[in-house]
Motif scaffolding. Structure first.
Motif, PDB file in Angstrom:
ATOM      1  N   ALA A 134     -20.380 -20.053  49.256  1.00  0.00           N
ATOM      2  CA  ALA A 134     -20.090 -21.482  49.396  1.00  0.00           C
ATOM      3  C   ALA A 134     -20.519 -22.230  48.146  1.00  0.00           C
ATOM      4  O   ALA A 134     -21.572 -21.954  47.576  1.00  0.00           O
ATOM      5  CB  ALA A 134     -20.810 -22.041  50.622  1.00  0.00           C
ATOM      6  N   GLY A 135     -19.681 -23.164  47.742  1.00  0.00           N
ATOM      7  CA  GLY A 135     -20.000 -23.973  46.586  1.00  0.00           C
ATOM      8  C   GLY A 135     -19.617 -23.348  45.252  1.00  0.00           C
ATOM      9  O   GLY A 135     -19.987 -23.852  44.211  1.00  0.00           O
ATOM     10  N   GLU A 136     -18.872 -22.253  45.278  1.00  0.00           N
ATOM     11  CA  GLU A 136     -18.408 -21.613  44.053  1.00  0.00           C
ATOM     12  C   GLU A 136     -16.899 -21.471  44.097  1.00  0.00           C
ATOM     13  O   GLU A 136     -16.305 -21.302  45.161  1.00  0.00           O
ATOM     14  CB  GLU A 136     -19.019 -20.222  43.895  1.00  0.00           C
ATOM     15  N   LEU A 137     -16.286 -21.522  42.915  1.00  0.00           N
ATOM     16  CA  LEU A 137     -14.859 -21.263  42.819  1.00  0.00           C
ATOM     17  C   LEU A 137     -14.643 -19.767  42.702  1.00  0.00           C
ATOM     18  O   LEU A 137     -15.344 -19.086  41.961  1.00  0.00           O
ATOM     19  CB  LEU A 137     -14.267 -21.949  41.581  1.00  0.00           C
ATOM     20  N   ASN A 138     -13.674 -19.274  43.440  1.00  0.00           N
ATOM     21  CA  ASN A 138     -13.353 -17.857  43.413  1.00  0.00           C
ATOM     22  C   ASN A 138     -11.904 -17.675  42.992  1.00  0.00           C
ATOM     23  O   ASN A 138     -11.001 -18.271  43.591  1.00  0.00           O
ATOM     24  CB  ASN A 138     -13.595 -17.239  44.799  1.00  0.00           C
ATOM     25  N   ARG A 139     -11.694 -16.862  41.960  1.00  0.00           N
ATOM     26  CA  ARG A 139     -10.365 -16.595  41.418  1.00  0.00           C
ATOM     27  C   ARG A 139      -9.535 -15.862  42.456  1.00  0.00           C
ATOM     28  O   ARG A 139     -10.045 -15.010  43.184  1.00  0.00           O
ATOM     29  CB  ARG A 139     -10.497 -15.737  40.155  1.00  0.00           C
ATOM     30  N   VAL A 140      -8.253 -16.207  42.513  1.00  0.00           N
ATOM     31  CA  VAL A 140      -7.321 -15.559  43.435  1.00  0.00           C
ATOM     32  C   VAL A 140      -6.308 -14.798  42.587  1.00  0.00           C
ATOM     33  O   VAL A 140      -5.424 -15.402  41.987  1.00  0.00           O
ATOM     34  CB  VAL A 140      -6.595 -16.602  44.323  1.00  0.00           C
ATOM     35  N   PRO A 141      -6.455 -13.477  42.501  1.00  0.00           N
ATOM     36  CA  PRO A 141      -5.498 -12.716  41.696  1.00  0.00           C
ATOM     37  C   PRO A 141      -4.107 -12.743  42.324  1.00  0.00           C
ATOM     38  O   PRO A 141      -3.972 -12.674  43.542  1.00  0.00           O
ATOM     39  CB  PRO A 141      -6.074 -11.294  41.682  1.00  0.00           C
ATOM     40  N   GLY A 142      -3.090 -12.861  41.477  1.00  0.00           N
ATOM     41  CA  GLY A 142      -1.713 -12.867  41.971  1.00  0.00           C
ATOM     42  C   GLY A 142      -1.447 -13.997  42.938  1.00  0.00           C
ATOM     43  O   GLY A 142      -0.802 -13.811  43.961  1.00  0.00           O
ATOM     44  N   GLY A 143      -1.946 -15.183  42.627  1.00  0.00           N
ATOM     45  CA  GLY A 143      -1.882 -16.328  43.527  1.00  0.00           C
ATOM     46  C   GLY A 143      -0.491 -16.654  44.031  1.00  0.00           C
ATOM     47  O   GLY A 143       0.484 -16.654  43.283  1.00  0.00           O
TER      48      GLY A 143
END
Length: 182
Positions: free
Chosen positions: A33-42
């Protein structure tokens, strides 16, 4: 009398705790929580909802812009706490192709309008009164935030309250805004 060694008891305790965490849905690689998480192949994201003027809006109107889509509710303290930093992000990104869409989840227009007025936010607010978009986007907590690139593809997810005017987030948004769209 049952005599278990200390090691056996500790092992059983740890195993039990891990089982409880697993049953509760905890996964060691889950987003923090509170962090940005990359989404591969969005995926290419879509939504169509009314704004506070009852005008139907969709993401196509914002094509060519980096979008922060923020799911929130007026009763959600972390949602309200992060709103001023979202507004400061809007101001910091004023020279870039960037927009924020606040999606209120499950509340009536009057309550949402009163909250928006009180917080003095200057970005588009849409009404997801039946939570259908919240569910379709697989959001599971409030606030949940999605960063969509200029071509409409999901790039990052943030769950939980964040400080959106942090230097690293502003730099990320600027970098995304400078990338070519489709």
């Amino acid at each position: 009398m049952n005599h278990c060694s200390l090691n056996t008891r500790v092992h059983l305790l740890i195993t039990g705790m891990l089982l409880c965490l697993a049953l509760a849905g905890f996964h060691p690689t889950a987003a923090i929580a509170g962090e940005l998480n990359r989404v591969p192949g969005g995926a290419r994201m879509q939504l169509s909802l009314p704004d506070l003027s009852s005008r139907q809006r969709d993401l196509g109107e914002f094509e060519g812009k980096v979008l922060l889509v923020n799911f929130w509710a007026s009763w959600c303290v972390p949602c309200i706490d992060e709103m001023p930093s979202i507004q400061r992000l809007v101001e910091a990104m004023s020279d870039y192709d960037f927009a924020v869409i606040g999606v209120n989840v499950g509340e009536g227009k009057k309550r949402v309008q009163a909250t928006v007025n009180r917080l003095d936010v200057d970005f588009t607010v849409l009404l997801d009164s039946d939570s259908a978009v919240f569910d379709r986007w697989q959001a599971n907590i409030l606030p949940t935030n999605y960063i969509i690139d200029r071509s409409g593809h999901l790039q990052y997810i943030g769950r939980g309250s964040m400080e959106w005017d942090r230097a690293d987030i502003i730099e990320l948004m600027k970098a995304l805004a400078q990338q070519p769209g489709e």
